[in-house]
Design an enzyme around this catalytic site. Structure first.
Site, PDB file in Angstrom:
ATOM      1  N   HIS A 106       2.844  -3.288   6.745  1.00 20.01           N
ATOM      2  CA  HIS A 106       1.835  -2.378   6.401  1.00 20.01           C
ATOM      3  C   HIS A 106       1.788  -1.209   7.418  1.00 20.01           C
ATOM      4  O   HIS A 106       2.708  -1.244   8.585  1.00 20.01           O
ATOM      5  CB  HIS A 106       0.406  -2.908   6.392  1.00 20.01           C
ATOM      6  CG  HIS A 106       0.178  -3.791   5.331  1.00 20.01           C
ATOM      7  ND1 HIS A 106      -0.455  -3.527   4.304  1.00 20.01           N
ATOM      8  CD2 HIS A 106       0.849  -4.999   4.856  1.00 20.01           C
ATOM      9  CE1 HIS A 106      -0.554  -4.526   3.452  1.00 20.01           C
ATOM     10  NE2 HIS A 106       0.332  -5.518   3.536  1.00 20.01           N
ATOM     11  N   GLU A 146       1.416   3.540   2.916  1.00 19.95           N
ATOM     12  CA  GLU A 146       1.811   3.052   4.136  1.00 19.95           C
ATOM     13  C   GLU A 146       3.271   2.722   4.147  1.00 19.95           C
ATOM     14  O   GLU A 146       3.915   1.780   3.545  1.00 19.95           O
ATOM     15  CB  GLU A 146       1.271   1.467   4.652  1.00 19.95           C
ATOM     16  CG  GLU A 146      -0.414   1.890   4.726  1.00 19.95           C
ATOM     17  CD  GLU A 146      -1.220   0.570   4.595  1.00 19.95           C
ATOM     18  OE1 GLU A 146      -2.525   0.670   4.625  1.00 19.95           O
ATOM     19  OE2 GLU A 146      -0.512  -0.637   4.689  1.00 19.95           O
ATOM     20  N   GLU A 189       1.306  -4.677  11.089  1.00 17.33           N
ATOM     21  CA  GLU A 189       1.030  -3.217  10.923  1.00 17.33           C
ATOM     22  C   GLU A 189       1.834  -2.568  11.747  1.00 17.33           C
ATOM     23  O   GLU A 189       1.989  -2.843  13.261  1.00 17.33           O
ATOM     24  CB  GLU A 189      -0.569  -3.230  11.426  1.00 17.33           C
ATOM     25  CG  GLU A 189      -1.388  -4.167  10.667  1.00 17.33           C
ATOM     26  CD  GLU A 189      -1.624  -3.274   9.381  1.00 17.33           C
ATOM     27  OE1 GLU A 189      -1.404  -2.237   9.300  1.00 17.33           O
ATOM     28  OE2 GLU A 189      -2.317  -4.139   8.488  1.00 17.33           O
ATOM     29  N   HIS A 215       0.924  -1.267  -0.139  1.00 14.33           N
ATOM     30  CA  HIS A 215       0.007   0.096  -0.085  1.00 14.33           C
ATOM     31  C   HIS A 215       0.832   1.233  -0.002  1.00 14.33           C
ATOM     32  O   HIS A 215       1.739   1.384   0.898  1.00 14.33           O
ATOM     33  CB  HIS A 215      -0.910  -0.138   1.169  1.00 14.33           C
ATOM     34  CG  HIS A 215      -1.697  -1.151   1.111  1.00 14.33           C
ATOM     35  ND1 HIS A 215      -2.464  -1.925   2.347  1.00 14.33           N
ATOM     36  CD2 HIS A 215      -2.818  -1.591   0.046  1.00 14.33           C
ATOM     37  CE1 HIS A 215      -3.120  -2.786   1.775  1.00 14.33           C
ATOM     38  NE2 HIS A 215      -3.406  -2.772   0.613  1.00 14.33           N
TER      39      HIS A 215
HETATM   40 ZN   LIG Z   1      -2.078  -2.176   4.222  1.00 16.29          ZN
END
Ligand SMILES: [Zn+2]
Ligand SMILES: *[C@@H]1O[C@H](CO)[C@@H](O)[C@H](O)[C@H]1NC(C)=O
Ligand SMILES: *[C@@H]1O[C@H](CO)[C@@H](O)[C@H](O)[C@H]1NC(C)=O
Ligand SMILES: *[C@@H]1O[C@H](CO)[C@@H](O)[C@H](O)[C@H]1NC(C)=O
Ligand SMILES: *[C@@H]1O[C@H](CO)[C@@H](O)[C@H](O)[C@H]1NC(C)=O
Ligand SMILES: *[C@@H]1O[C@H](CO)[C@@H](O)[C@H](O)[C@H]1NC(C)=O
Length: 443
Positions: free
Chosen positions: A190, A86, A281, A83
């Site tokens: 991420h 990110e 994350e 992404h």
């Molecule tokens: Zn992501």
């Protein structure tokens, strides 16, 4: 120049420390090329394909034999910035590279790690998305998707339902890469939350979806992997440090329990790539200001290193027939831990099974022959960076042509639909509804 000054200058390391700021494509390329040149004996830089806009998808490989696979050395990878908005993972992987190459030959732990593991590092899977974001922003922005507006973490074949979206060049590059290397362990970096999330991200009744979770037969290993990462990150392990009200006990979660998604990369890696992948994350804020980067590096350094070492969990070896031929495409599985697409030996006849210490029965099946069952005990890990080594010598001769004839690939269709008793599942809905409504996607 004063002679003492000159002498001091020679003592300083040749490499200028990597700075803590965002590196755009050009700066990142220059840095990676410079690393590959200065440390050519144990690094290799290559591109696995191009983005929609033609930007290279760079991978730096670090290892004792960076240019090719060697029998017994597990292949590991980190992929960040799929992404594009990110951004923390992208810079962390550049700092990880800096750390590995400058510690090699000085720090015994890092030297051992590089000597025993082939580490593939891809700082950006979505360089077009990254370049599309104009400035740091904690929330969703248009750079999440690739240039064609596809979310790459919804773009892979899915084992639970058809995912008929148009496959993007970045996705296809990853799929091809997974075929060329026998990766055993991976993480996908991420941002937007602080948690280590493990497969599955999508689910069916057979994987526990009626209970709002979706677990693999290797759930104990995945929990261990997620825990290995989260427990060394002081903010992640608390589980509630972001202001989005989620509370993740110990900073880990099953992907489906958090919220289900279709076409994700971690499920694809596990099912069709025989590679255990988790989703990390790393920051509450998707694209924090660059002054924060040193804190992120500090919080993630130990986790990033310890996670790579997990490529040495369990058991590994080769499968031979009576004449000593090494056998590709042989199914090597743990009894009662069957994968929906069975794990098979690679072209060197090798298998790798990530397992925690304990007793297991290994089931080795060559096409057209009876299965061979062998009991093994995997001891508590030593510090040797080595899985338990066990080769299998089958008591018969195998027609090598017959191994080439079997098609080892499972079709990329919803394999879980073929399980008896499967029925469509209503997905856990309130959070998913909010996620969709508010556009607050993370993974
Ligand atoms: Zn992501
Ligand atoms: C590579 O070596 C050159 C010359 O010593 C140096 O200027 C450069 O900073 C080094 N780059 C890296 C990434 O180590
Ligand atoms: C690297 O691994 C090989 C094989 O295990 C070993 O013989 C060698 O001593 C190791 N080298 C270093 C620098 O640790
Ligand atoms: C997706 O593709 C498969 C195989 O080509 C097809 O059978 C299925 O009907 C398609 N599903 C949708 C929703 O288009
Ligand atoms: C971790 O939490 C502390 C205390 O809440 C905070 O000061 C620090 O900035 C956080 N670290 C990161 C990398 O977010
Ligand atoms: C061993 O694996 C083969 C191939 O997946 C399977 O057909 C067989 O039932 C397994 N045997 C046992 C005892 O689990």
């Amino acid at each position: 120049m004063h002679p003492a000054r000159l002498w001091l200058g020679l003592l300083l390391p040749a490499a200028a420390a990597l700075d803590f700021r965002y590196h755009h494509q050009e700066g990142m390329e220059a840095y990676l090329k410079s690393v590959a040149q200065n440390y050519s004996s144990f690094t290799q830089l290559h591109s696995i394909g191009k983005s929609v806009r033609g930007r290279n998808l760079w991978v730096l490989v670090v290892g004792r034999f960076p240019r090719e696979h060697k029998v017994g050395i597990p292949e590991f990878k980190y992929v960040a910035n799929m992404h594009g908005d990110e951004t923390v993972g992208r810079e962390l992987l550049l700092h990880l590279i800096d750390y590995l190459v400058t510690k090699h030959g000085r720090d015994p732990e890092i030297t051992n790690l590089i000597n025993s593991t082939r580490i593939h590092i891809m700082p950006s899977m979505n360089p077009d998305g990254f370049e599309a974001v104009k400035k740091p922003d904690c929330y969703y922005s248009n750079g999440r998707e690739n240039f064609n507006q596809y979310d790459l973490n919804r773009n892979f074949p899915d084992a639970f339902e058809y995912n008929n979206v148009s496959r993007q060049p970045e996705t296809l590059a990853i799929m091809k890469w997974l075929k060329t290397e026998t990766f055993v362990l991976s993480a996908n970096l991420h941002g937007g939350a602080l948690v280590a999330s493990y497969p599955f991200d999508n689910g069916a009744q057979a994987t526990g979806a009626l209970f709002s979770r979706s677990l693999t037969p290797d759930d104990d290993v995945f929990q261990h992997l997620a825990h290995t990462y989260a427990s060394r990150n002081p903010n992640m392990t608390k589980g509630d440090q972001c202001k989005n009200k989620m509370n993740f006990p110990n900073g880990i979660t099953n992907g489906y329990s958090w919220y289900p998604l279709q076409g994700g990369m971690q499920d694809y890696n596990y099912i069709w790539g025989q590679c255990f992948e988790i989703t990390l994350e790393l920051s509450c804020c998707k694209y924090p200001r660059e002054e924060k980067l040193p804190y992120f590096w500090n919080d993630n350094k130990a986790s990033l290193i310890e996670y790579i070492k997990q490529a040495h969990l369990g058991i590994k070896g080769q499968v031979f027939d009576q004449s000593g031929n090494r056998l590709p495409n042989v199914i090597v599985e743990v009894q009662d831990r069957k994968h929906i697409c069975p794990f098979r030996t690679n072209i060197f006849g090798e298998y790798y099974l990530l397992l925690l210490p304990g007793s297991y029965t290994i089931n080795v099946t060559a096409p057209g022959h009876d299965s061979q069952l062998t009991k093994v005990v995997i001891p508590e890990r030593s510090q040797t960076f080595g899985a338990l080594k066990k080769d299998f010598h089958l008591p018969f001769q195998v027609q090598l042509d017959s191994l080439q004839l079997v098609n080892p690939l499972c079709p990329m269709v919803p394999l879980y639909k073929t399980i008896p008793g499967h029925s469509p599942i209503t997905k856990p809905s309130l959070f998913l509804f909010l996620v969709t409504l508010l556009h607050i996607f993370f993974k």
